[in-house]
Design a protein around this motif. Sequence first.
Motif, PDB file in Angstrom:
ATOM      1  N   ASP A  57       0.815  -1.212   0.000  1.00 31.86           N
ATOM      2  CA  ASP A  57       0.000   0.000   0.000  1.00 31.86           C
ATOM      3  C   ASP A  57       0.852   1.267   0.000  1.00 31.86           C
ATOM      4  O   ASP A  57       0.455   2.282  -0.569  1.00 31.86           O
ATOM      5  N   ASP A  58       2.019   1.214   0.651  1.00 32.82           N
ATOM      6  CA  ASP A  58       2.858   2.412   0.738  1.00 32.82           C
ATOM      7  C   ASP A  58       3.916   2.464  -0.353  1.00 32.82           C
ATOM      8  O   ASP A  58       4.842   3.282  -0.280  1.00 32.82           O
ATOM      9  N   PHE A  59       3.782   1.629  -1.365  1.00 30.93           N
ATOM     10  CA  PHE A  59       4.757   1.600  -2.454  1.00 30.93           C
ATOM     11  C   PHE A  59       4.845   2.965  -3.125  1.00 30.93           C
ATOM     12  O   PHE A  59       3.855   3.649  -3.325  1.00 30.93           O
ATOM     13  N   GLN A  60       6.067   3.390  -3.446  1.00 33.60           N
ATOM     14  CA  GLN A  60       6.364   4.664  -4.093  1.00 33.60           C
ATOM     15  C   GLN A  60       6.072   5.883  -3.220  1.00 33.60           C
ATOM     16  O   GLN A  60       5.948   6.994  -3.719  1.00 33.60           O
ATOM     17  N   THR A  61       6.011   5.687  -1.918  1.00 35.40           N
ATOM     18  CA  THR A  61       5.938   6.828  -1.009  1.00 35.40           C
ATOM     19  C   THR A  61       7.344   7.122  -0.485  1.00 35.40           C
ATOM     20  O   THR A  61       8.246   6.280  -0.539  1.00 35.40           O
ATOM     21  N   ALA A  62       7.521   8.325   0.047  1.00 36.88           N
ATOM     22  CA  ALA A  62       8.812   8.688   0.610  1.00 36.88           C
ATOM     23  C   ALA A  62       9.212   7.717   1.716  1.00 36.88           C
ATOM     24  O   ALA A  62      10.381   7.320   1.825  1.00 36.88           O
ATOM     25  N   GLU A  63       8.223   7.304   2.520  1.00 36.92           N
ATOM     26  CA  GLU A  63       8.508   6.414   3.641  1.00 36.92           C
ATOM     27  C   GLU A  63       8.976   5.041   3.155  1.00 36.92           C
ATOM     28  O   GLU A  63       9.910   4.450   3.729  1.00 36.92           O
ATOM     29  N   PHE A  64       8.372   4.542   2.078  1.00 35.28           N
ATOM     30  CA  PHE A  64       8.778   3.249   1.512  1.00 35.28           C
ATOM     31  C   PHE A  64      10.204   3.325   0.986  1.00 35.28           C
ATOM     32  O   PHE A  64      11.029   2.442   1.247  1.00 35.28           O
ATOM     33  N   LEU A  65      10.514   4.398   0.267  1.00 35.68           N
ATOM     34  CA  LEU A  65      11.858   4.551  -0.284  1.00 35.68           C
ATOM     35  C   LEU A  65      12.899   4.707   0.822  1.00 35.68           C
ATOM     36  O   LEU A  65      14.003   4.154   0.724  1.00 35.68           O
ATOM     37  N   TYR A  66      12.553   5.446   1.864  1.00 42.71           N
ATOM     38  CA  TYR A  66      13.494   5.622   2.967  1.00 42.71           C
ATOM     39  C   TYR A  66      13.784   4.290   3.652  1.00 42.71           C
ATOM     40  O   TYR A  66      14.939   3.960   3.949  1.00 42.71           O
ATOM     41  N   ASN A  67      12.737   3.513   3.886  1.00 45.75           N
ATOM     42  CA  ASN A  67      12.903   2.219   4.551  1.00 45.75           C
ATOM     43  C   ASN A  67      13.690   1.220   3.715  1.00 45.75           C
ATOM     44  O   ASN A  67      14.217   0.240   4.249  1.00 45.75           O
ATOM     45  N   HIS A  68      13.782   1.468   2.398  1.00 47.73           N
ATOM     46  CA  HIS A  68      14.520   0.574   1.512  1.00 47.73           C
ATOM     47  C   HIS A  68      15.836   1.199   1.031  1.00 47.73           C
ATOM     48  O   HIS A  68      16.417   0.761   0.038  1.00 47.73           O
ATOM     49  N   GLY A  69      16.297   2.227   1.735  1.00 46.10           N
ATOM     50  CA  GLY A  69      17.624   2.780   1.484  1.00 46.10           C
ATOM     51  C   GLY A  69      17.754   3.693   0.287  1.00 46.10           C
ATOM     52  O   GLY A  69      18.870   3.997  -0.150  1.00 46.10           O
ATOM     53  N   GLN A  70      16.633   4.191  -0.248  1.00 47.12           N
ATOM     54  CA  GLN A  70      16.695   5.048  -1.428  1.00 47.12           C
ATOM     55  C   GLN A  70      16.711   6.531  -1.095  1.00 47.12           C
ATOM     56  O   GLN A  70      16.897   7.356  -1.986  1.00 47.12           O
ATOM     57  N   LEU A  71      16.511   6.881   0.159  1.00 42.51           N
ATOM     58  CA  LEU A  71      16.556   8.266   0.605  1.00 42.51           C
ATOM     59  C   LEU A  71      17.443   8.374   1.832  1.00 42.51           C
ATOM     60  O   LEU A  71      17.535   7.430   2.628  1.00 42.51           O
ATOM     61  N   ASP A  72      18.071   9.532   1.994  1.00 44.43           N
ATOM     62  CA  ASP A  72      18.890   9.759   3.177  1.00 44.43           C
ATOM     63  C   ASP A  72      18.056  10.174   4.379  1.00 44.43           C
ATOM     64  O   ASP A  72      18.410   9.865   5.516  1.00 44.43           O
ATOM     65  N   SER A  73      16.963  10.880   4.134  1.00 47.05           N
ATOM     66  CA  SER A  73      16.100  11.299   5.232  1.00 47.05           C
ATOM     67  C   SER A  73      14.783  11.831   4.679  1.00 47.05           C
ATOM     68  O   SER A  73      14.701  12.239   3.511  1.00 47.05           O
ATOM     69  N   ILE A  74      13.764  11.807   5.522  1.00 46.20           N
ATOM     70  CA  ILE A  74      12.492  12.468   5.235  1.00 46.20           C
ATOM     71  C   ILE A  74      12.421  13.680   6.153  1.00 46.20           C
ATOM     72  O   ILE A  74      12.536  13.553   7.375  1.00 46.20           O
ATOM     73  N   ILE A  75      12.247  14.846   5.567  1.00 43.71           N
ATOM     74  CA  ILE A  75      12.346  16.089   6.337  1.00 43.71           C
ATOM     75  C   ILE A  75      11.019  16.839   6.311  1.00 43.71           C
ATOM     76  O   ILE A  75      10.482  17.146   5.239  1.00 43.71           O
ATOM     77  N   HIS A  76      10.504  17.119   7.479  1.00 38.12           N
ATOM     78  CA  HIS A  76       9.274  17.907   7.589  1.00 38.12           C
ATOM     79  C   HIS A  76       9.529  19.304   7.047  1.00 38.12           C
ATOM     80  O   HIS A  76      10.622  19.866   7.205  1.00 38.12           O
ATOM     81  N   ARG A  77       8.527  19.873   6.416  1.00 38.03           N
ATOM     82  CA  ARG A  77       8.678  21.194   5.804  1.00 38.03           C
ATOM     83  C   ARG A  77       9.075  22.258   6.821  1.00 38.03           C
ATOM     84  O   ARG A  77       9.834  23.179   6.500  1.00 38.03           O
ATOM     85  N   HIS A  78       8.599  22.145   8.047  1.00 39.27           N
ATOM     86  CA  HIS A  78       8.944  23.115   9.077  1.00 39.27           C
ATOM     87  C   HIS A  78      10.405  23.018   9.504  1.00 39.27           C
ATOM     88  O   HIS A  78      10.942  23.961  10.101  1.00 39.27           O
ATOM     89  N   ASP A  79      11.035  21.889   9.226  1.00 39.01           N
ATOM     90  CA  ASP A  79      12.430  21.682   9.619  1.00 39.01           C
ATOM     91  C   ASP A  79      13.400  21.869   8.453  1.00 39.01           C
ATOM     92  O   ASP A  79      14.615  21.704   8.627  1.00 39.01           O
ATOM     93  N   MET A  80      12.884  22.208   7.294  1.00 36.19           N
ATOM     94  CA  MET A  80      13.714  22.210   6.087  1.00 36.19           C
ATOM     95  C   MET A  80      14.811  23.282   6.144  1.00 36.19           C
ATOM     96  O   MET A  80      15.983  23.009   5.846  1.00 36.19           O
ATOM     97  N   THR A  81      14.454  24.503   6.522  1.00 36.04           N
ATOM     98  CA  THR A  81      15.443  25.580   6.524  1.00 36.04           C
ATOM     99  C   THR A  81      16.592  25.283   7.474  1.00 36.04           C
ATOM    100  O   THR A  81      17.769  25.430   7.117  1.00 36.04           O
ATOM    101  N   SER A  82      16.277  24.837   8.688  1.00 36.45           N
ATOM    102  CA  SER A  82      17.335  24.566   9.659  1.00 36.45           C
ATOM    103  C   SER A  82      18.226  23.416   9.201  1.00 36.45           C
ATOM    104  O   SER A  82      19.446  23.438   9.423  1.00 36.45           O
ATOM    105  N   THR A  83      17.643  22.414   8.531  1.00 35.64           N
ATOM    106  CA  THR A  83      18.436  21.293   8.027  1.00 35.64           C
ATOM    107  C   THR A  83      19.388  21.756   6.937  1.00 35.64           C
ATOM    108  O   THR A  83      20.574  21.405   6.927  1.00 35.64           O
ATOM    109  N   LEU A  84      18.887  22.564   6.010  1.00 31.54           N
ATOM    110  CA  LEU A  84      19.729  23.065   4.929  1.00 31.54           C
ATOM    111  C   LEU A  84      20.834  23.974   5.468  1.00 31.54           C
ATOM    112  O   LEU A  84      21.980  23.910   5.017  1.00 31.54           O
ATOM    113  N   GLU A  85      20.492  24.808   6.443  1.00 31.80           N
ATOM    114  CA  GLU A  85      21.510  25.673   7.048  1.00 31.80           C
ATOM    115  C   GLU A  85      22.648  24.839   7.632  1.00 31.80           C
ATOM    116  O   GLU A  85      23.829  25.157   7.455  1.00 31.80           O
TER     117      GLU A  85
END
Length: 286
Positions: free
Chosen positions: A245-273
């Motif tokens: 059911d979660d195929f091709q979602t960010a969470e599925f890709l993260y759990n299978h090593g295709q993403l380094d992290s899932i970042i909430h929009r509110h945390d994006m600026t501080s992460t990039l900084e």
Amino acid sequence: MLKDFFGKKRKYATVPNEQSKLDIPEGLMKKCDNCHKIYYRKEMNKNLNVCPNCDYHHPLSAWDRIHSLVDEGTFTEWDSGLTSANPLEFPGYEGKIAKDREKTGLNESVVCGKASIGNQSTALAAMDSGFRMGSVGSAAGEKIARAIEQANEESLPFIIFTASGGARMQEGVLSLMQMAKTSVAVKRFSEAGQLMISVMTHPTTGGVSASFASIGDYNFAEPGALIGFAGRRVIEQTINEELPDDFQTAEFLYNHGQLDSIIHRHDMTSTLETLLLMHQKGGEQT
């Protein structure tokens, strides 16, 4: 490691009561596409279009994305006049482009330029799903490739936010060529020792997911983003199997090593900084 970067206090929108809903003119309220609760549109905008009830990340326009990230007054746009033509004389294509220009105020599906995030200079590109579903034709591909090349010339990091349905069918093979063009630009950028950060937002599909969106030094995504190449039904019919059911979602890709992290929009600026500071040339953490 990246989870330590998060920690911003989040702001939430106000839920109007039933009587106030009746008194508010049409267009001043927004219903969440996921949980269907209704909020004041202005306050949802202040909340970066994230639903305070279910945390669903609604799309952001390219300019809203840029303004939510960069230091005020620091963004300088590159190649703003570069626009699509109709090389294959596809019927009705020019009219659709004109409507999207009027609707979004953009000339193309991506805005590129230079800005500061946390007083650190960077090149930045933001795709807009409101313009031809963020599809990449000759002009959009050229803008992204030029932005990467300009970042290389100025020794700047390159950050891109993707939101796309893939290659633009009205331009045929010319749109598919942009996959190779942008990927080669990224390769040269990487060989020069530069930093690329890719953030995939909902949706990032087709040729975009199979090219520049997935080959950054850091590959991130927003929560719940649809990310994939072929459609779900096409894959199921091809392999004759039912997909999770979660195929091709960010969470599925993260759990299978295709993403380094899932970042909430509110945390994006501080992460990039933090990442820009870590990779700052000439600093202690290069």
